[in-house]
Design a protein around this motif. Sequence first.
Motif, PDB file in Angstrom:
ATOM      1  N   TYR A  86      -1.015  24.427  11.320  1.00  0.00           N
ATOM      2  CA  TYR A  86      -1.780  25.199  10.342  1.00  0.00           C
ATOM      3  C   TYR A  86      -1.348  24.837   8.922  1.00  0.00           C
ATOM      4  O   TYR A  86      -2.173  24.611   8.033  1.00  0.00           O
ATOM      5  N   TRP A 113      -2.571  21.157   8.037  1.00  0.00           N
ATOM      6  CA  TRP A 113      -4.000  20.830   8.024  1.00  0.00           C
ATOM      7  C   TRP A 113      -4.897  21.956   7.531  1.00  0.00           C
ATOM      8  O   TRP A 113      -6.087  21.776   7.407  1.00  0.00           O
ATOM      9  N   ARG A 114      -4.322  23.111   7.288  1.00  0.00           N
ATOM     10  CA  ARG A 114      -5.181  24.211   6.872  1.00  0.00           C
ATOM     11  C   ARG A 114      -4.671  24.939   5.627  1.00  0.00           C
ATOM     12  O   ARG A 114      -5.122  26.032   5.335  1.00  0.00           O
ATOM     13  N   THR A 115      -3.712  24.348   4.933  1.00  0.00           N
ATOM     14  CA  THR A 115      -3.285  24.954   3.671  1.00  0.00           C
ATOM     15  C   THR A 115      -3.340  23.899   2.569  1.00  0.00           C
ATOM     16  O   THR A 115      -3.318  22.695   2.834  1.00  0.00           O
ATOM     17  N   LYS A 116      -3.428  24.382   1.346  1.00  0.00           N
ATOM     18  CA  LYS A 116      -3.501  23.474   0.204  1.00  0.00           C
ATOM     19  C   LYS A 116      -2.200  22.688   0.043  1.00  0.00           C
ATOM     20  O   LYS A 116      -2.214  21.508  -0.293  1.00  0.00           O
ATOM     21  N   TYR A 130      -2.149  19.961   2.541  1.00  0.00           N
ATOM     22  CA  TYR A 130      -3.036  18.894   2.060  1.00  0.00           C
ATOM     23  C   TYR A 130      -2.308  18.021   1.044  1.00  0.00           C
ATOM     24  O   TYR A 130      -2.352  16.796   1.101  1.00  0.00           O
ATOM     25  N   GLU A 131      -1.603  18.680   0.139  1.00  0.00           N
ATOM     26  CA  GLU A 131      -0.903  17.926  -0.905  1.00  0.00           C
ATOM     27  C   GLU A 131       0.232  17.099  -0.313  1.00  0.00           C
ATOM     28  O   GLU A 131       0.483  15.977  -0.730  1.00  0.00           O
ATOM     29  N   ARG A 164       0.310  15.812   2.712  1.00  0.00           N
ATOM     30  CA  ARG A 164      -0.263  14.642   3.379  1.00  0.00           C
ATOM     31  C   ARG A 164      -0.777  13.634   2.360  1.00  0.00           C
ATOM     32  O   ARG A 164      -0.670  12.430   2.568  1.00  0.00           O
ATOM     33  N   ALA A 165      -1.330  14.144   1.253  1.00  0.00           N
ATOM     34  CA  ALA A 165      -1.828  13.233   0.215  1.00  0.00           C
ATOM     35  C   ALA A 165      -0.675  12.393  -0.345  1.00  0.00           C
ATOM     36  O   ALA A 165      -0.799  11.181  -0.490  1.00  0.00           O
ATOM     37  N   LEU A 225       0.422   9.760   2.231  1.00  0.00           N
ATOM     38  CA  LEU A 225      -0.496   8.655   2.496  1.00  0.00           C
ATOM     39  C   LEU A 225      -0.679   7.770   1.278  1.00  0.00           C
ATOM     40  O   LEU A 225      -0.870   6.568   1.405  1.00  0.00           O
ATOM     41  N   ASN A 226      -0.669   8.354   0.097  1.00  0.00           N
ATOM     42  CA  ASN A 226      -0.962   7.566  -1.087  1.00  0.00           C
ATOM     43  C   ASN A 226      -0.493   8.335  -2.318  1.00  0.00           C
ATOM     44  O   ASN A 226      -1.216   9.162  -2.854  1.00  0.00           O
ATOM     45  N   ILE A 241      -1.134  16.164  -8.320  1.00  0.00           N
ATOM     46  CA  ILE A 241      -0.054  16.618  -7.451  1.00  0.00           C
ATOM     47  C   ILE A 241       1.230  15.960  -7.951  1.00  0.00           C
ATOM     48  O   ILE A 241       1.212  14.792  -8.330  1.00  0.00           O
ATOM     49  N   HIS A 245      -7.232   2.739  -4.180  1.00  0.00           N
ATOM     50  CA  HIS A 245      -5.822   2.984  -4.398  1.00  0.00           C
ATOM     51  C   HIS A 245      -5.574   4.384  -4.917  1.00  0.00           C
ATOM     52  O   HIS A 245      -4.541   4.973  -4.683  1.00  0.00           O
ATOM     53  N   ILE A 276      -8.227   8.822  -0.552  1.00  0.00           N
ATOM     54  CA  ILE A 276      -7.157   8.464   0.374  1.00  0.00           C
ATOM     55  C   ILE A 276      -7.839   7.955   1.626  1.00  0.00           C
ATOM     56  O   ILE A 276      -8.527   8.709   2.321  1.00  0.00           O
ATOM     57  N   PHE A 290      -7.694   9.757   4.892  1.00  0.00           N
ATOM     58  CA  PHE A 290      -8.290  11.087   4.968  1.00  0.00           C
ATOM     59  C   PHE A 290      -9.736  10.971   5.417  1.00  0.00           C
ATOM     60  O   PHE A 290     -10.389   9.962   5.138  1.00  0.00           O
ATOM     61  N   GLU A 337     -11.997  15.486   3.108  1.00  0.00           N
ATOM     62  CA  GLU A 337     -10.717  15.686   2.433  1.00  0.00           C
ATOM     63  C   GLU A 337     -10.637  14.858   1.150  1.00  0.00           C
ATOM     64  O   GLU A 337     -10.102  15.320   0.143  1.00  0.00           O
ATOM     65  N   GLN A 369      -8.359  20.336  -5.011  1.00  0.00           N
ATOM     66  CA  GLN A 369      -7.959  21.085  -3.817  1.00  0.00           C
ATOM     67  C   GLN A 369      -7.475  22.495  -4.137  1.00  0.00           C
ATOM     68  O   GLN A 369      -7.430  23.346  -3.257  1.00  0.00           O
ATOM     69  N   PHE A 414      -3.282  30.259  -0.559  1.00  0.00           N
ATOM     70  CA  PHE A 414      -2.668  29.035  -0.062  1.00  0.00           C
ATOM     71  C   PHE A 414      -3.531  28.341   0.984  1.00  0.00           C
ATOM     72  O   PHE A 414      -3.306  27.202   1.337  1.00  0.00           O
ATOM     73  N   ARG A 415      -4.548  29.054   1.483  1.00  0.00           N
ATOM     74  CA  ARG A 415      -5.331  28.499   2.588  1.00  0.00           C
ATOM     75  C   ARG A 415      -6.310  27.435   2.114  1.00  0.00           C
ATOM     76  O   ARG A 415      -6.806  27.471   1.000  1.00  0.00           O
ATOM     77  N   LEU A 416      -6.564  26.503   2.998  1.00  0.00           N
ATOM     78  CA  LEU A 416      -7.606  25.528   2.756  1.00  0.00           C
ATOM     79  C   LEU A 416      -8.641  25.762   3.850  1.00  0.00           C
ATOM     80  O   LEU A 416      -8.372  25.535   5.021  1.00  0.00           O
TER      81      LEU A 416
END
Lengths: 364, 505
Positions: free
Chosen positions: A220, A223-226, A229-230, A232-233, A236-237, A246, B344, B348, B351, B355, B362, B371-373
């Motif tokens: 959760y 994959w389900r919070t901001k 997300y940040e 993972r961002a 990844l990059n 970020i 780049h 992403i 993603f 996303e 975001q 805090f939820r997405l």
Amino acid sequence: MSKRGDLPTWVDVGLIPLLNLLLALAAASVVFLLINENPIECLGIMIKGAVGSLKGWSYLLYYATNFIFTGLCVAVAFHAGLFNIGGEGQAYFAGLGAAIVGLNLEFLPWPIVIPLSIIASVLFGAFWGLVPGYLQAKRGSHIVITTIMFNFIASSLMVYLINYWFRPIGKMAVESREVTGAYILSFREIARQFFDYKYPASPLNLTVFLAFFVAWAVWYFLWRTKLGYEIRAVGLNSDAAVYAGIKPQRIIMIAMAVSGGLAGLVAVNEVLGAQHRLLLEYVQGAGFVGIAVALMGRNHPIGIVLAAMLFGLLYQGGTELSFAKQHINRDMVVVIQGLIILFMGALENAFRPYLTALFFKADD
Amino acid sequence: MTPAIELIHIDKRFGAVHANKDVSLSIGQGSIHGIIGENGAGKSTLMSILFGFYAADSGEIKVRGAPVKIKSSSDAIAHGIGMVHQHFMLVDPFTVLENVVLGVEGGALIGPALTKARSELKRLAEEYEMDVDPDAVVGELPVGLQQRVEILKALYKGAEVLILDEPTGVLTPDEADHLFRILGTLRDQGKTVILITHKLREIMAITDHVSVMRRGEVVANFETKDTSVEELAEAMVGRSVLLHVEKGKASPGEVVLDVKNVTWRDRKNIARVDNVSFTVRKGEIVGIAGVSGNGQSELLDCIAGITKPASGEIVFEGKSIGQLGDPRHLRQEGLAHVPEDRQHRGLITAFDASESAILGWQFEDELGKGFRLDRDAVIANCRKEMQDFDVRPADPLLRSGKFSGGNQQKIILAREMSSNPDLLIVGQPTRGVDIGAIEFIHKRLIALRDQGKAILLVSVELDEIRSLSDRIIVMFAGRIMGERDANATERDIGLLMAGVQKDAA
């Protein structure tokens, strides 16, 4: 163009791991043959020892509990692009939190002490992850190096603390005294107290449910919070993350604290659940197994739970095997685990090109 | 005469994508053969097959009439095929000489190879008018020379057929002209050149033959002298396109962005942006022209709040960007940013599209409280943007990296434009984007301007700058060389881009 996405999902997460597992077992069989043991028989003993009885299952799940925590620890850091080798030290140091609360607040009722000790374990583990995270973010010290060093620091520090702080005067064994207040009930005690049922002796305790819950919570979170997300961002990059406003430094520190906190939950299973005391080197390599678990579980909580159970099976089955066969000791089990890590992790892509070719031939 | 290269019924699939459909192509010896097509038309795949990066699913390759199997780039080199990639394959800290012998060292000791290469390089330089100092460190050379090193590298390895993939993207007009002269010399000496590009003018300028690719197929072959830009463009997209952008007169309003004496220094303390000042007003598009690497990227980063200038001030809607802080706060204040490098930075690739379609935004409450997405909200947002900008395929769950360049760009533009910004800064909006998408993107930018928004456009495509901008600023070596209005001639701006100031005259 990545080949990974081109294969159907069931091949990617089902068939390929299965083939790799079979390959690992085939290689292990060769090792068994070399020491004049029948591989089929040995494998049978291992599987029967782990899943052939309630006791076996209990041990399997007890081990898996630790591995789920450490596997998640590695996975969260990994999603932030960090390779946290320090789960071992973070889990070990977290024992301090569990023990301080568990031993000093014994007068409080369990509904207060248990949550407090869990929080303390997480915080201590988080701290031990945060420091390397800080060093990485602000000083550029490589996380792999610092977390390895922090394992050693934790190890020495804990020897000192257990010996000089926790060990009761006159006790020979280097360990703390036993918790006399609240602890986490084992399955055996629950069965006896509430159901009047004789459950086989095992260290399996209620923490296993915490492990499953935490696995869901990590999913959760990522994959389900901001914040997830940040994280993972950044992993990844990080250039794209900076573009998105970020701050990678902040994310690195947060991810390492969360990662360490997850490893810290091992202390809950061990100190509060299984041992009821702080033992020397109580983590017993679970932190390192977590790396393999995360690798095999593709850094996804579902995969991690499954991989943790597989490693739980290997641990428990291996122990049974070393009882049954005099030629085989625990080191042999380590060899098998090593082979599995090799084939599932390092050689993970061995089959992929062939399968990809096969699939697209079938498609045409 | 036997053709230098024949590709016969080449077919290649990547999963569901049919990248090359039964492609047959014949390339005559001693000619310059252009291959044009939209992005994703299969040009690069075809060349990658020829150069041994991919294996064709079926089909045959003949080199000088003889059928060959090309399984790797070393096979290709052995058959006399050389490739100059869009992104150079050079080792920056090595000298020119060391780069040239890379892969053909021919023994445990490097000495003999270097001696041999030195004399060979001298010969090649004389023969083809390609002077490069063999002892220069490659990383310190300008891009034009680096490209020359790539060509020399291929020739040194005995290339008879030279493939160039989008070679002029990084060059000044002058450097491009020089490259064309070199290519002409190569042809006159009997070498064969394959030029992959999406710039129609280049095709017209130097090729002998041209093949047009569309959706994995070769749809037309022309003798260059018998065709026209319009005919080629039509063949590329399958219909006539509007190459010229229709736009009305700008009606600029108040100043939105005020850049005052901004200087930005890199780690070596070199001023990459040097005392730059300009303004952007509501309802106008200001274009920054210049060859890439002349400080435009760094300037954009300063304005977007990604880096901080060493000195000077950037004022956005009356507030200093230094006070506004980071990109996130700037976005909240109404600054949207389409970054120069979409792969780049802009999204992403791992993603899924939904996303990537919230990257940078975001934090917004519409995407989930606190805090939820909220996954459903994220997907709904993406669906809407995809519809607005005609992104294909309109699948929010497809991985961002799987979209074609043009569609990736549309995802980014949709994300930034749908925030209803006061100022949009756009870097290379159509780099590597096919003609159909370029037209669409240009129209969208004009429409945004006509809504009274301010747009700052950075592009290395002079045509794009000239057709979109209301005012043009030219940057060279970090400085503003001059400002022109939209009617300035290409030559005028080209000179400024090359650092020649003729205001004094």
